[in-house]
Enzyme design. Structure first.
Site, PDB file in Angstrom:
ATOM      1  N   GLY A  64      -0.184  -4.066   1.493  1.00  0.00           N
ATOM      2  CA  GLY A  64      -0.360  -2.806   1.049  1.00  0.00           C
ATOM      3  C   GLY A  64      -0.023  -2.066   2.530  1.00  0.00           C
TER       4      GLY A  64
ATOM      5  N   GLN B 279      -0.707   4.820   2.948  1.00  0.00           N
ATOM      6  CA  GLN B 279      -1.130   6.035   3.602  1.00  0.00           C
ATOM      7  C   GLN B 279      -2.136   5.336   5.009  1.00  0.00           C
ATOM      8  OE1 GLN B 279      -4.600   8.209   1.907  1.00  0.00           O
ATOM      9  NE2 GLN B 279      -4.124   9.825   3.544  1.00  0.00           N
TER      10      GLN B 279
ATOM     11  N   ASP C  96       3.979  -5.696   1.833  1.00  0.00           N
ATOM     12  CA  ASP C  96       3.779  -4.715   0.721  1.00  0.00           C
ATOM     13  C   ASP C  96       4.644  -5.145  -0.435  1.00  0.00           C
ATOM     14  OD1 ASP C  96       3.408  -2.121  -0.810  1.00  0.00           O
ATOM     15  OD2 ASP C  96       2.831  -1.556   1.049  1.00  0.00           O
ATOM     16  N   ILE C  97       4.473  -4.550  -1.642  1.00  0.00           N
ATOM     17  CA  ILE C  97       5.471  -4.981  -2.730  1.00  0.00           C
ATOM     18  C   ILE C  97       6.812  -4.732  -2.429  1.00  0.00           C
ATOM     19  CG2 ILE C  97       4.825  -2.764  -3.932  1.00  0.00           C
ATOM     20  CD1 ILE C  97       4.457  -5.390  -6.131  1.00  0.00           C
TER      21      ILE C  97
ATOM     22  N   TYR D 174     -10.406   4.913 -11.191  1.00  0.00           N
ATOM     23  CA  TYR D 174     -10.563   4.402  -9.844  1.00  0.00           C
ATOM     24  C   TYR D 174     -11.917   4.260  -9.091  1.00  0.00           C
ATOM     25  CZ  TYR D 174      -9.780   5.173  -4.511  1.00  0.00           C
ATOM     26  OH  TYR D 174      -9.884   5.071  -3.285  1.00  0.00           O
TER      27      TYR D 174
END
Ligand code: SER
Length: 313
Positions: free
Chosen positions: A8, A12, A34-35, A142
């Site tokens: 990731g 951010q 990351d993806i 979340y």
């Protein structure tokens, strides 16, 4: 030197963490992943791999290829987006954590950093100076994934000896990267709009107080908790962490010191309910005691830096 994988890395926190960890551990010892190629600064900053956090073999083959011993798992779906896609939030946030914890349990890696959040708390939690150990009944998907994740981190540490470390980040504010899909995102958007349009329509009401932190402090906390000796880390679920708390009204006043014409209006949406379920301020004395956490930025210092950096850019 540890051999680090950031999953990731285009997000951010991940994007700023990538550059910081390269400074600390050396350029070639930090692999960003990351993806997708979502942040070209990160992609071009050194070794970059496409890794799908939800696919065990994708993570495992990157670990094998680069002889990784430490993973920072920064991929997650945040609170506001999670309410729109509950199943996807659950799948991403939980499966990625299990893959990384299992890699550590099975001896493929040695150390794990996994971020938790103030979203682990809920409406029944004491709102002011929220203690480390208290009632936790999160009402967002979340928050549920972070609460459950904390339980699993502690379980993997206690039962399998996994060296996993975690912080409950408050809302994070940075001039370098935009947040995506969180409830605290207003505190970043407001600076961009103040500079571009001298006005901002806030999606939270004026007196909604939330715990917040400047990104530099959050990155330093992340580096420092991972550098601390293992026996100093007494909490293996996740540490409370605090720097400042403010309302949209107070942030708007701090911005007016630099941009007197700035005007804020309020139109609360579905994110108001999420914000109302979270603490207003956090007691982080365990982090300060166990691994010497200290923050540097308050609302004035952060605002001065945010405005001058965004104006330069
Ligand atoms: N910033 C996050 C959010 O608003 C909280 O961890 O979802």
């Amino acid at each position: 030197m540890p051999k680090v994988l950031i999953i990731g890395a285009c997000g951010q926190i991940g994007s700023e963490l990538t550059f910081k960890l390269k400074d600390v551990y050396g350029y070639d010892n930090v692999i960003a992943s990351d993806i997708a190629y979502n942040n070209l600064d990160v992609v071009n900053s050194g070794i970059f791999e496409i890794v799908d956090a939800q696919d065990y073999s994708s993570v495992r083959s990157c670990v094998d290829k680069h002889k990784i011993d430490t993973i920072y798992l920064m991929a997650a779906m945040l609170s506001a987006t999670g309410e729109k896609h509950p199943k996807r939030a659950w799948d991403l946030n939980m499966s990625s954590l299990f893959h990384v914890l299992n890699l550590a349990k099975d001896g493929f890696i040695k150390h794990v950093f996994w971020p938790s959040s103030i979203a682990v708390f809920g409406p029944t939690t004491p709102k002011q100076n929220t203690p480390q150990h208290t009632i936790m009944e999160p009402t967002t998907v979340y928050g549920i994934t972070k609460q459950v994740g904390e339980r699993w981190c502690e379980y993997y540490h206690d039962k399998y000896g996994v060296d996993v470390r975690s912080i409950r980040y408050p809302g994070l504010i940075s001039w370098k990267t935009l947040p995506g899909g969180g409830t605290t995102d207003y505190a970043v958007e407001i600076y961009h709009e103040a500079i571009k349009h001298k006005s901002y329509e806030c999606f939270l009401s004026e007196n909604t107080e939330l715990p917040m932190m400047y990104m530099d402090d959050a990155i330093n906390a992340t580096v420092n908790i991972m550098k601390a000796p293992s026996d100093a880390i007494k909490i293996r679920s996740s540490y409370n962490l605090a720097a400042m708390s403010f309302t949209p009204a107070a942030l708007s006043e701090a911005i007016k010191v630099h941009i007197p014409e700035f005007e804020i209006t309020y139109r609360p949406d579905y994110r108001q309910g999420i914000a109302d379920s979270w603490p207003k301020s956090i007691n982080d004395s365990e982090a300060r005691q166990d691994w010497n956490w200290q923050h540097d930025y308050d609302i004035e210092k952060m605002t001065a830096e945010m405005i001058s950096k965004l104006q330069q850019n």
